[in-house]
Scaffold this motif. Structure first.
Motif, PDB file in Angstrom:
ATOM      1  N   VAL A  54     -49.449   2.472 -55.155  1.00  0.00           N
ATOM      2  CA  VAL A  54     -50.811   3.024 -55.222  1.00  0.00           C
ATOM      3  C   VAL A  54     -51.587   2.672 -53.959  1.00  0.00           C
ATOM      4  CG1 VAL A  54     -53.009   2.919 -56.463  1.00  0.00           C
ATOM      5  CG2 VAL A  54     -50.852   2.989 -57.737  1.00  0.00           C
ATOM      6  N   GLY A  55     -51.377   1.456 -53.463  1.00  0.00           N
ATOM      7  CA  GLY A  55     -52.093   1.010 -52.270  1.00  0.00           C
ATOM      8  C   GLY A  55     -51.792   1.828 -51.025  1.00  0.00           C
ATOM      9  N   LEU A  56     -50.644   2.513 -51.008  1.00  0.00           N
ATOM     10  CA  LEU A  56     -50.327   3.361 -49.862  1.00  0.00           C
ATOM     11  C   LEU A  56     -51.338   4.495 -49.704  1.00  0.00           C
ATOM     12  CD1 LEU A  56     -46.436   3.696 -50.096  1.00  0.00           C
ATOM     13  CD2 LEU A  56     -47.770   2.189 -48.616  1.00  0.00           C
ATOM     14  N   GLY A  57     -52.033   4.819 -50.803  1.00  0.00           N
ATOM     15  CA  GLY A  57     -53.044   5.875 -50.733  1.00  0.00           C
ATOM     16  C   GLY A  57     -54.206   5.536 -49.825  1.00  0.00           C
ATOM     17  N   ASN A  58     -54.391   4.242 -49.543  1.00  0.00           N
ATOM     18  CA  ASN A  58     -55.444   3.838 -48.608  1.00  0.00           C
ATOM     19  C   ASN A  58     -55.054   4.052 -47.158  1.00  0.00           C
ATOM     20  OD1 ASN A  58     -57.462   2.814 -50.444  1.00  0.00           O
ATOM     21  ND2 ASN A  58     -56.109   1.070 -50.835  1.00  0.00           N
ATOM     22  N   TRP A  59     -53.772   4.399 -46.914  1.00  0.00           N
ATOM     23  CA  TRP A  59     -53.288   4.461 -45.542  1.00  0.00           C
ATOM     24  C   TRP A  59     -52.573   5.762 -45.189  1.00  0.00           C
ATOM     25  CZ3 TRP A  59     -55.324   0.921 -42.563  1.00  0.00           C
ATOM     26  CH2 TRP A  59     -55.748  -0.283 -43.131  1.00  0.00           C
ATOM     27  N   LEU A  60     -51.513   6.097 -45.893  1.00  0.00           N
ATOM     28  CA  LEU A  60     -50.660   7.210 -45.462  1.00  0.00           C
ATOM     29  C   LEU A  60     -51.404   8.540 -45.339  1.00  0.00           C
ATOM     30  CD1 LEU A  60     -47.260   6.475 -47.251  1.00  0.00           C
ATOM     31  CD2 LEU A  60     -48.166   5.624 -45.074  1.00  0.00           C
ATOM     32  N   PRO A  61     -52.254   8.937 -46.306  1.00  0.00           N
ATOM     33  CA  PRO A  61     -52.985  10.200 -46.116  1.00  0.00           C
ATOM     34  C   PRO A  61     -53.867  10.199 -44.868  1.00  0.00           C
ATOM     35  CG  PRO A  61     -53.137   9.460 -48.401  1.00  0.00           C
ATOM     36  CD  PRO A  61     -52.566   8.329 -47.612  1.00  0.00           C
ATOM     37  N   PHE A  62     -54.358   9.031 -44.506  1.00  0.00           N
ATOM     38  CA  PHE A  62     -55.256   8.956 -43.356  1.00  0.00           C
ATOM     39  C   PHE A  62     -54.495   8.964 -42.035  1.00  0.00           C
ATOM     40  CE2 PHE A  62     -57.591   7.265 -46.955  1.00  0.00           C
ATOM     41  CZ  PHE A  62     -58.748   8.024 -46.875  1.00  0.00           C
ATOM     42  N   PHE A  63     -53.209   8.603 -42.052  1.00  0.00           N
ATOM     43  CA  PHE A  63     -52.394   8.777 -40.856  1.00  0.00           C
ATOM     44  C   PHE A  63     -52.280  10.268 -40.537  1.00  0.00           C
ATOM     45  CE2 PHE A  63     -49.792   4.633 -41.696  1.00  0.00           C
ATOM     46  CZ  PHE A  63     -50.945   3.900 -41.529  1.00  0.00           C
ATOM     47  N   TRP A  64     -52.147  11.068 -41.579  1.00  0.00           N
ATOM     48  CA  TRP A  64     -52.115  12.522 -41.413  1.00  0.00           C
ATOM     49  C   TRP A  64     -53.492  13.028 -40.981  1.00  0.00           C
ATOM     50  CZ3 TRP A  64     -52.272  16.257 -46.171  1.00  0.00           C
ATOM     51  CH2 TRP A  64     -52.265  17.592 -45.729  1.00  0.00           C
ATOM     52  N   ALA A  65     -54.539  12.539 -41.630  1.00  0.00           N
ATOM     53  CA  ALA A  65     -55.895  12.988 -41.315  1.00  0.00           C
ATOM     54  C   ALA A  65     -56.269  12.640 -39.874  1.00  0.00           C
ATOM     55  CB  ALA A  65     -56.892  12.360 -42.286  1.00  0.00           C
ATOM     56  N   PHE A  66     -55.787  11.527 -39.367  1.00  0.00           N
ATOM     57  CA  PHE A  66     -56.076  11.121 -37.996  1.00  0.00           C
ATOM     58  C   PHE A  66     -55.693  12.222 -37.013  1.00  0.00           C
ATOM     59  CE2 PHE A  66     -54.517   9.183 -34.029  1.00  0.00           C
ATOM     60  CZ  PHE A  66     -55.643   8.508 -33.622  1.00  0.00           C
ATOM     61  N   TRP A  67     -54.592  12.891 -37.291  1.00  0.00           N
ATOM     62  CA  TRP A  67     -54.158  14.005 -36.435  1.00  0.00           C
ATOM     63  C   TRP A  67     -54.826  15.314 -36.845  1.00  0.00           C
ATOM     64  CZ3 TRP A  67     -50.760  18.050 -38.281  1.00  0.00           C
ATOM     65  CH2 TRP A  67     -50.416  18.970 -37.306  1.00  0.00           C
ATOM     66  N   GLY A  68     -54.891  15.588 -38.156  1.00  0.00           N
ATOM     67  CA  GLY A  68     -55.387  16.869 -38.631  1.00  0.00           C
ATOM     68  C   GLY A  68     -56.876  17.081 -38.429  1.00  0.00           C
ATOM     69  N   PHE A  69     -57.660  16.007 -38.275  1.00  0.00           N
ATOM     70  CA  PHE A  69     -59.099  16.140 -38.047  1.00  0.00           C
ATOM     71  C   PHE A  69     -59.451  16.301 -36.566  1.00  0.00           C
ATOM     72  CE2 PHE A  69     -60.254  13.615 -42.136  1.00  0.00           C
ATOM     73  CZ  PHE A  69     -60.107  14.762 -42.883  1.00  0.00           C
TER      74      PHE A  69
END
Length: 430
Positions: A95-110
Protein backbone atom coordinates in the motif's frame (compact mmCIF):
# COMPACT_ATOMS: atom_id res chain seq x y z
CA UNK A 1 -31.43 30.75 -22.69
CA UNK A 2 -28.67 28.47 -23.90
CA UNK A 3 -26.53 31.48 -24.79
CA UNK A 4 -26.65 32.72 -21.18
CA UNK A 5 -24.52 29.88 -19.88
CA UNK A 6 -22.47 29.38 -23.02
CA UNK A 7 -20.94 32.84 -22.88
CA UNK A 8 -19.41 32.59 -19.39
CA UNK A 9 -18.31 29.02 -20.17
CA UNK A 10 -16.60 30.18 -23.34
CA UNK A 11 -14.97 33.07 -21.47
CA UNK A 12 -13.75 30.71 -18.75
CA UNK A 13 -12.24 28.34 -21.30
CA UNK A 14 -10.46 31.24 -22.97
CA UNK A 15 -8.87 32.11 -19.62
CA UNK A 16 -7.73 28.52 -19.17
CA UNK A 17 -6.38 28.24 -22.70
CA UNK A 18 -3.85 31.05 -22.36
CA UNK A 19 -0.09 30.45 -22.25
CA UNK A 20 -0.48 26.77 -23.11
CA UNK A 21 2.91 25.13 -23.71
CA UNK A 22 3.36 23.62 -27.15
CA UNK A 23 3.66 20.05 -25.85
CA UNK A 24 0.51 20.25 -23.70
CA UNK A 25 -2.82 19.10 -25.10
CA UNK A 26 -5.70 21.56 -24.83
CA UNK A 27 -7.88 19.51 -22.50
CA UNK A 28 -4.91 18.33 -20.49
CA UNK A 29 -3.89 21.94 -19.91
CA UNK A 30 -7.43 22.85 -18.85
CA UNK A 31 -7.77 19.92 -16.46
CA UNK A 32 -4.34 20.57 -14.96
CA UNK A 33 -5.15 24.18 -14.08
CA UNK A 34 -8.58 23.49 -12.61
CA UNK A 35 -7.08 20.64 -10.57
CA UNK A 36 -4.55 22.97 -8.97
CA UNK A 37 -7.30 25.41 -8.07
CA UNK A 38 -9.21 22.59 -6.34
CA UNK A 39 -6.23 20.73 -4.88
CA UNK A 40 -6.24 22.03 -1.28
CA UNK A 41 -10.03 21.90 -1.08
CA UNK A 42 -10.53 18.38 -2.47
CA UNK A 43 -7.88 15.78 -3.18
CA UNK A 44 -10.56 13.62 -4.82
CA UNK A 45 -11.75 16.13 -7.43
CA UNK A 46 -8.25 17.41 -8.07
CA UNK A 47 -6.94 13.85 -8.33
CA UNK A 48 -9.50 12.90 -10.97
CA UNK A 49 -8.66 15.94 -13.09
CA UNK A 50 -4.92 15.39 -12.64
CA UNK A 51 -5.29 11.76 -13.71
CA UNK A 52 -6.91 12.92 -16.95
CA UNK A 53 -4.13 15.49 -17.39
CA UNK A 54 -1.53 12.81 -16.69
CA UNK A 55 -2.96 10.45 -19.32
CA UNK A 56 -2.97 13.23 -21.89
CA UNK A 57 0.44 14.47 -20.78
CA UNK A 58 1.90 11.02 -21.33
CA UNK A 59 1.26 11.43 -25.06
CA UNK A 60 4.00 14.03 -25.28
CA UNK A 61 6.57 14.04 -28.10
CA UNK A 62 9.42 13.29 -25.67
CA UNK A 63 9.46 9.58 -24.88
CA UNK A 64 9.80 8.35 -21.30
CA UNK A 65 13.05 6.60 -22.12
CA UNK A 66 14.68 9.79 -23.43
CA UNK A 67 15.14 11.29 -19.96
CA UNK A 68 17.79 9.63 -17.80
CA UNK A 69 16.00 10.81 -14.67
CA UNK A 70 13.08 8.54 -15.56
CA UNK A 71 15.42 5.56 -15.70
CA UNK A 72 16.79 6.57 -12.31
CA UNK A 73 13.27 6.69 -10.84
CA UNK A 74 12.41 3.42 -12.56
CA UNK A 75 15.36 1.71 -10.90
CA UNK A 76 14.35 3.11 -7.51
CA UNK A 77 10.81 1.85 -8.08
CA UNK A 78 12.03 -1.66 -8.86
CA UNK A 79 14.14 -1.67 -5.68
CA UNK A 80 11.06 -0.63 -3.69
CA UNK A 81 9.04 -3.49 -5.17
CA UNK A 82 11.85 -5.94 -4.39
CA UNK A 83 11.87 -4.76 -0.78
CA UNK A 84 8.13 -5.36 -0.47
CA UNK A 85 8.66 -9.06 -1.12
CA UNK A 86 10.50 -9.41 2.19
CA UNK A 87 8.90 -6.56 4.14
CA UNK A 88 8.02 -7.12 7.78
CA UNK A 89 5.01 -4.80 7.48
CA UNK A 90 3.25 -7.18 5.10
CA UNK A 91 0.49 -5.73 2.93
CA UNK A 92 1.14 -2.25 4.31
CA UNK A 93 4.41 -2.25 2.37
CA UNK A 94 2.53 -2.67 -0.91
CA UNK A 95 0.00 0.00 0.00
CA UNK A 96 2.86 2.35 0.84
CA UNK A 97 4.10 2.16 -2.75
CA UNK A 98 1.11 4.35 -3.63
CA UNK A 99 2.94 7.28 -2.06
CA UNK A 100 5.75 6.91 -4.59
CA UNK A 101 5.31 4.89 -7.79
CA UNK A 102 2.38 6.88 -9.28
CA UNK A 103 4.32 10.07 -8.70
CA UNK A 104 7.37 8.75 -10.54
CA UNK A 105 5.06 8.57 -13.55
CA UNK A 106 3.51 11.96 -12.78
CA UNK A 107 6.98 13.54 -12.57
CA UNK A 108 7.34 12.86 -16.29
CA UNK A 109 3.70 13.14 -17.37
CA UNK A 110 3.17 16.60 -15.82
CA UNK A 111 6.22 18.15 -17.47
CA UNK A 112 4.40 19.23 -20.68
CA UNK A 113 2.27 21.56 -18.53
CA UNK A 114 5.34 23.12 -16.89
CA UNK A 115 7.62 23.41 -19.88
CA UNK A 116 7.88 27.22 -20.05
CA UNK A 117 8.39 30.01 -17.50
CA UNK A 118 5.00 31.41 -18.50
CA UNK A 119 3.30 28.10 -17.77
CA UNK A 120 5.03 27.78 -14.40
CA UNK A 121 3.98 31.32 -13.51
CA UNK A 122 0.36 30.51 -14.36
CA UNK A 123 0.49 27.27 -12.37
CA UNK A 124 1.93 29.19 -9.42
CA UNK A 125 -0.97 31.63 -9.56
CA UNK A 126 -3.50 28.77 -9.61
CA UNK A 127 -1.86 27.38 -6.48
CA UNK A 128 -2.18 30.82 -4.90
CA UNK A 129 -5.88 30.93 -5.81
CA UNK A 130 -6.33 27.41 -4.43
CA UNK A 131 -4.86 28.54 -1.11
CA UNK A 132 -7.74 30.99 -0.51
CA UNK A 133 -10.08 28.29 0.95
CA UNK A 134 -7.29 27.29 3.34
CA UNK A 135 -7.01 30.86 4.56
CA UNK A 136 -10.78 31.31 4.71
CA UNK A 137 -11.42 28.18 6.75
CA UNK A 138 -8.55 29.02 9.07
CA UNK A 139 -10.07 32.42 9.75
CA UNK A 140 -13.52 30.92 10.21
CA UNK A 141 -12.21 28.29 12.58
CA UNK A 142 -10.22 30.59 14.86
CA UNK A 143 -12.28 33.79 14.71
CA UNK A 144 -15.84 32.77 13.82
CA UNK A 145 -15.88 29.45 15.65
CA UNK A 146 -16.60 27.23 12.66
CA UNK A 147 -16.69 23.55 13.50
CA UNK A 148 -17.27 20.79 10.93
CA UNK A 149 -17.13 18.49 9.25
CA UNK A 150 -18.58 20.28 6.25
CA UNK A 151 -19.48 18.23 3.19
CA UNK A 152 -20.08 19.41 -0.36
CA UNK A 153 -21.11 17.56 -3.52
CA UNK A 154 -22.24 14.48 -1.64
CA UNK A 155 -18.98 14.07 0.25
CA UNK A 156 -16.64 14.74 -2.68
CA UNK A 157 -15.37 17.67 -0.61
CA UNK A 158 -15.05 17.17 3.15
CA UNK A 159 -13.50 19.79 5.40
CA UNK A 160 -12.70 18.45 8.88
CA UNK A 161 -12.68 21.84 10.55
CA UNK A 162 -12.44 21.78 14.33
CA UNK A 163 -13.53 24.79 16.33
CA UNK A 164 -10.55 26.38 18.07
CA UNK A 165 -8.00 24.51 15.96
CA UNK A 166 -6.33 21.12 16.02
CA UNK A 167 -4.43 20.74 18.29
CA UNK A 168 -6.50 23.20 20.35
CA UNK A 169 -5.33 26.77 19.93
CA UNK A 170 -3.41 26.08 16.71
CA UNK A 171 -4.93 27.00 13.35
CA UNK A 172 -5.56 23.97 11.15
CA UNK A 173 -8.37 24.98 8.79
CA UNK A 174 -9.56 22.46 6.23
CA UNK A 175 -6.41 20.32 6.59
CA UNK A 176 -7.51 19.22 10.07
CA UNK A 177 -4.02 19.31 11.61
CA UNK A 178 -1.93 22.42 12.22
CA UNK A 179 1.42 21.10 10.97
CA UNK A 180 -0.08 20.03 7.64
CA UNK A 181 -1.76 23.41 7.24
CA UNK A 182 1.54 25.11 8.04
CA UNK A 183 3.28 22.99 5.39
CA UNK A 184 0.77 24.01 2.70
CA UNK A 185 0.94 27.68 3.68
CA UNK A 186 4.74 27.49 3.77
CA UNK A 187 4.85 25.89 0.32
CA UNK A 188 2.53 28.51 -1.18
CA UNK A 189 4.08 31.45 0.70
CA UNK A 190 6.83 32.18 -1.89
CA UNK A 191 4.20 32.09 -4.65
CA UNK A 192 1.87 34.44 -2.74
CA UNK A 193 4.75 36.80 -2.09
CA UNK A 194 5.70 36.75 -5.79
CA UNK A 195 2.12 37.57 -6.79
CA UNK A 196 2.17 40.55 -4.42
CA UNK A 197 5.50 41.83 -5.74
CA UNK A 198 4.25 41.46 -9.30
CA UNK A 199 1.25 43.68 -8.59
CA UNK A 200 3.38 46.14 -6.60
CA UNK A 201 5.05 47.11 -9.85
CA UNK A 202 1.75 47.86 -11.60
CA UNK A 203 -0.59 49.27 -8.95
CA UNK A 204 -0.51 52.76 -10.51
CA UNK A 205 -1.60 51.46 -13.91
CA UNK A 206 -5.32 51.87 -13.22
CA UNK A 207 -8.19 50.79 -10.97
CA UNK A 208 -7.97 47.13 -12.01
CA UNK A 209 -4.26 46.99 -11.21
CA UNK A 210 -4.89 48.77 -7.92
CA UNK A 211 -7.60 46.26 -7.05
CA UNK A 212 -5.31 43.31 -7.81
CA UNK A 213 -2.62 44.91 -5.67
CA UNK A 214 -5.11 45.22 -2.80
CA UNK A 215 -6.14 41.57 -3.11
CA UNK A 216 -2.54 40.36 -3.22
CA UNK A 217 -1.64 42.55 -0.23
CA UNK A 218 -4.55 41.09 1.76
CA UNK A 219 -3.39 37.58 0.85
CA UNK A 220 0.17 38.30 2.03
CA UNK A 221 -1.00 39.71 5.36
CA UNK A 222 -3.46 36.85 5.91
CA UNK A 223 -0.90 34.23 4.91
CA UNK A 224 1.69 35.55 7.36
CA UNK A 225 -0.86 35.81 10.18
CA UNK A 226 -2.17 32.29 9.65
CA UNK A 227 1.29 30.73 9.40
CA UNK A 228 2.06 32.31 12.75
CA UNK A 229 -1.28 31.04 14.11
CA UNK A 230 -0.45 27.43 13.18
CA UNK A 231 2.22 27.61 15.92
CA UNK A 232 4.48 25.57 13.64
CA UNK A 233 8.21 26.16 13.93
CA UNK A 234 8.67 24.82 10.41
CA UNK A 235 6.13 27.32 9.15
CA UNK A 236 7.83 30.19 10.94
CA UNK A 237 11.17 29.21 9.47
CA UNK A 238 9.69 29.06 5.98
CA UNK A 239 8.45 32.64 6.31
CA UNK A 240 12.02 33.84 6.77
CA UNK A 241 13.72 31.40 4.38
CA UNK A 242 11.64 32.29 1.33
CA UNK A 243 11.84 36.09 1.53
CA UNK A 244 15.46 36.68 0.38
CA UNK A 245 15.11 34.09 -2.40
CA UNK A 246 11.92 35.58 -3.81
CA UNK A 247 13.20 39.16 -3.54
CA UNK A 248 16.35 38.14 -5.40
CA UNK A 249 20.13 38.44 -4.89
CA UNK A 250 20.10 42.12 -5.81
CA UNK A 251 18.49 42.94 -2.47
CA UNK A 252 20.58 40.64 -0.29
CA UNK A 253 23.14 43.33 0.52
CA UNK A 254 20.63 45.04 2.82
CA UNK A 255 17.95 42.36 3.32
CA UNK A 256 20.10 39.58 4.82
CA UNK A 257 21.69 41.80 7.51
CA UNK A 258 18.24 43.21 8.30
CA UNK A 259 16.76 39.71 8.72
CA UNK A 260 19.68 38.60 10.88
CA UNK A 261 19.30 41.70 13.04
CA UNK A 262 15.58 41.05 13.45
CA UNK A 263 16.16 37.38 14.35
CA UNK A 264 18.95 38.07 16.85
CA UNK A 265 16.65 39.00 19.78
CA UNK A 266 14.57 35.87 19.14
CA UNK A 267 17.68 33.68 19.10
CA UNK A 268 19.08 35.21 22.30
CA UNK A 269 15.70 34.84 24.03
CA UNK A 270 15.44 31.19 22.98
CA UNK A 271 18.85 29.52 22.99
CA UNK A 272 20.13 27.86 26.16
CA UNK A 273 23.38 29.10 27.65
CA UNK A 274 22.71 32.80 27.02
CA UNK A 275 23.52 34.80 30.20
CA UNK A 276 20.41 35.66 32.19
CA UNK A 277 21.34 39.35 32.25
CA UNK A 278 20.86 39.35 28.47
CA UNK A 279 18.12 36.75 28.08
CA UNK A 280 15.72 37.92 30.78
CA UNK A 281 14.98 41.38 29.34
CA UNK A 282 14.73 39.95 25.83
CA UNK A 283 12.12 37.45 27.03
CA UNK A 284 10.09 40.43 28.19
CA UNK A 285 10.22 41.85 24.68
CA UNK A 286 9.90 38.69 22.55
CA UNK A 287 6.48 37.04 23.09
CA UNK A 288 6.62 33.83 25.13
CA UNK A 289 4.52 32.16 22.47
CA UNK A 290 7.56 32.45 20.20
CA UNK A 291 10.59 31.73 22.39
CA UNK A 292 8.66 29.20 24.46
CA UNK A 293 7.55 27.29 21.37
CA UNK A 294 11.04 27.34 19.86
CA UNK A 295 12.62 25.70 22.90
CA UNK A 296 9.63 23.50 23.83
CA UNK A 297 9.02 25.54 26.97
CA UNK A 298 5.34 24.60 27.03
CA UNK A 299 6.10 20.89 27.15
CA UNK A 300 9.21 21.02 29.34
CA UNK A 301 9.07 18.41 32.04
CA UNK A 302 5.87 16.87 30.66
CA UNK A 303 6.86 15.38 27.32
CA UNK A 304 8.28 11.83 27.42
CA UNK A 305 11.61 11.34 25.66
CA UNK A 306 9.99 8.80 23.31
CA UNK A 307 7.81 11.57 21.87
CA UNK A 308 10.75 13.77 20.86
CA UNK A 309 12.34 13.94 17.41
CA UNK A 310 15.70 12.81 18.80
CA UNK A 311 14.20 9.59 20.15
CA UNK A 312 12.40 8.88 16.87
CA UNK A 313 15.52 9.54 14.83
CA UNK A 314 17.68 7.40 17.10
CA UNK A 315 15.27 4.47 16.90
CA UNK A 316 15.03 4.88 13.13
CA UNK A 317 18.83 4.82 12.75
CA UNK A 318 18.97 1.61 14.79
CA UNK A 319 16.31 -0.03 12.64
CA UNK A 320 18.11 1.02 9.46
CA UNK A 321 21.29 -0.59 10.79
CA UNK A 322 19.41 -3.87 11.26
CA UNK A 323 18.07 -3.96 7.67
CA UNK A 324 20.03 -1.45 5.57
CA UNK A 325 19.47 -2.80 2.06
CA UNK A 326 15.75 -3.47 1.61
CA UNK A 327 14.33 -1.91 4.74
CA UNK A 328 11.39 -3.05 6.84
CA UNK A 329 8.59 -1.99 4.51
CA UNK A 330 6.34 1.06 4.40
CA UNK A 331 4.56 1.88 7.69
CA UNK A 332 6.87 -0.47 9.63
CA UNK A 333 7.95 2.39 11.91
CA UNK A 334 4.38 2.83 13.19
CA UNK A 335 4.33 -0.85 14.15
CA UNK A 336 7.84 -1.24 15.60
CA UNK A 337 8.22 2.09 17.44
CA UNK A 338 5.39 1.41 19.95
CA UNK A 339 6.84 -2.05 20.66
CA UNK A 340 10.22 -0.57 21.54
CA UNK A 341 9.22 2.66 23.29
CA UNK A 342 5.59 2.27 24.37
CA UNK A 343 4.55 5.35 22.38
CA UNK A 344 3.02 5.48 18.89
CA UNK A 345 4.30 7.56 16.00
CA UNK A 346 3.36 7.11 12.36
CA UNK A 347 6.79 8.03 10.96
CA UNK A 348 10.25 9.17 12.14
CA UNK A 349 9.75 12.83 11.11
CA UNK A 350 12.58 12.83 8.58
CA UNK A 351 12.10 11.80 4.97
CA UNK A 352 15.61 10.38 4.48
CA UNK A 353 15.33 8.20 7.60
CA UNK A 354 11.81 7.14 6.66
CA UNK A 355 12.87 6.09 3.15
CA UNK A 356 15.90 4.18 4.42
CA UNK A 357 13.90 2.45 7.15
CA UNK A 358 11.00 1.56 4.85
CA UNK A 359 12.77 0.79 1.57
CA UNK A 360 16.51 0.62 2.27
CA UNK A 361 19.48 2.95 2.07
CA UNK A 362 19.84 2.73 -1.75
CA UNK A 363 16.31 4.11 -2.17
CA UNK A 364 16.91 6.89 0.37
CA UNK A 365 20.20 7.92 -1.21
CA UNK A 366 18.73 7.73 -4.71
CA UNK A 367 15.62 9.82 -4.04
CA UNK A 368 17.16 12.39 -1.69
CA UNK A 369 20.12 12.73 -4.05
CA UNK A 370 17.79 13.31 -7.00
CA UNK A 371 15.87 16.06 -5.22
CA UNK A 372 19.06 17.81 -4.12
CA UNK A 373 20.43 17.51 -7.67
CA UNK A 374 17.28 19.15 -9.07
CA UNK A 375 17.64 22.04 -6.62
CA UNK A 376 21.34 22.51 -7.35
CA UNK A 377 20.69 22.24 -11.07
CA UNK A 378 18.05 24.97 -10.70
CA UNK A 379 20.69 27.23 -9.16
CA UNK A 380 23.20 26.47 -11.90
CA UNK A 381 20.65 27.20 -14.63
CA UNK A 382 19.71 30.51 -13.03
CA UNK A 383 16.28 29.59 -11.75
CA UNK A 384 16.98 30.69 -8.17
CA UNK A 385 18.19 34.08 -9.39
CA UNK A 386 16.07 34.51 -12.53
CA UNK A 387 12.64 36.02 -13.11
CA UNK A 388 10.34 36.65 -10.15
CA UNK A 389 8.14 33.57 -10.44
CA UNK A 390 11.10 31.35 -11.31
CA UNK A 391 12.71 32.37 -8.02
CA UNK A 392 9.42 31.79 -6.21
CA UNK A 393 9.06 28.33 -7.77
CA UNK A 394 12.57 27.33 -6.70
CA UNK A 395 11.96 28.77 -3.22
CA UNK A 396 8.71 26.81 -2.85
CA UNK A 397 10.52 23.59 -3.76
CA UNK A 398 13.34 24.38 -1.32
CA UNK A 399 10.88 25.16 1.49
CA UNK A 400 9.10 21.84 1.01
CA UNK A 401 12.40 19.96 0.98
CA UNK A 402 13.53 21.66 4.20
CA UNK A 403 10.22 20.86 5.90
CA UNK A 404 10.88 17.17 5.29
CA UNK A 405 14.00 17.30 7.43
CA UNK A 406 11.90 17.45 10.62
CA UNK A 407 8.48 16.28 9.42
CA UNK A 408 6.92 14.38 6.51
CA UNK A 409 3.97 16.44 5.24
CA UNK A 410 4.01 14.52 1.93
CA UNK A 411 1.88 11.84 3.60
CA UNK A 412 -0.97 14.26 2.99
CA UNK A 413 -1.84 13.51 -0.65
CA UNK A 414 -2.38 17.17 -1.53
CA UNK A 415 1.09 18.15 -0.41
CA UNK A 416 2.57 15.12 -2.13
CA UNK A 417 0.96 16.11 -5.41
CA UNK A 418 2.07 19.73 -5.08
CA UNK A 419 5.60 18.63 -4.23
CA UNK A 420 6.01 16.45 -7.31
CA UNK A 421 4.61 19.23 -9.50
CA UNK A 422 7.27 21.57 -8.10
CA UNK A 423 9.98 18.99 -8.78
CA UNK A 424 8.68 18.42 -12.31
CA UNK A 425 8.89 22.18 -12.86
CA UNK A 426 12.51 22.16 -11.71
CA UNK A 427 13.27 19.44 -14.25
CA UNK A 428 11.66 21.49 -17.02
CA UNK A 429 14.10 24.34 -16.54
CA UNK A 430 16.49 24.10 -19.46
Amino acid sequence: MTQLWRRPLHAGLEVLDGERPAAATLWGWRCFQVALLLLPASALLAGLLLFVALILGSRQPTAWRDDRVNWWLGGIGLWMVLGCLAASSGWLAWVGLGNWLPFFWAFWGFQPYLATPEARRRVALWLVAGTVPVLGTGFGQMVLGWSGPYELLGGAIVWWIRGGGNPPGRLSGLFDYANITAAWLALSWPLVLAAFLKHCRRWRSGPVALGLWGISFALVVTQVAEILATDSRNGWGALVLAVPIVLGPGRWIWLVPLLLLALLPVALATLPGVPAVIQAPLREIVPQSIWGRLNDFNSHGERPLALTRLSQWGTAVGLIGERPWLGWGAAAFSVIYPLRTGHWHGHPHNIALDLALSHGLPVAIGLVGLVLWLLIRGVRLGMASGALFERAWWAAALVLVVLHATDIPMYDSRLNIAGWILLAGLRCRR
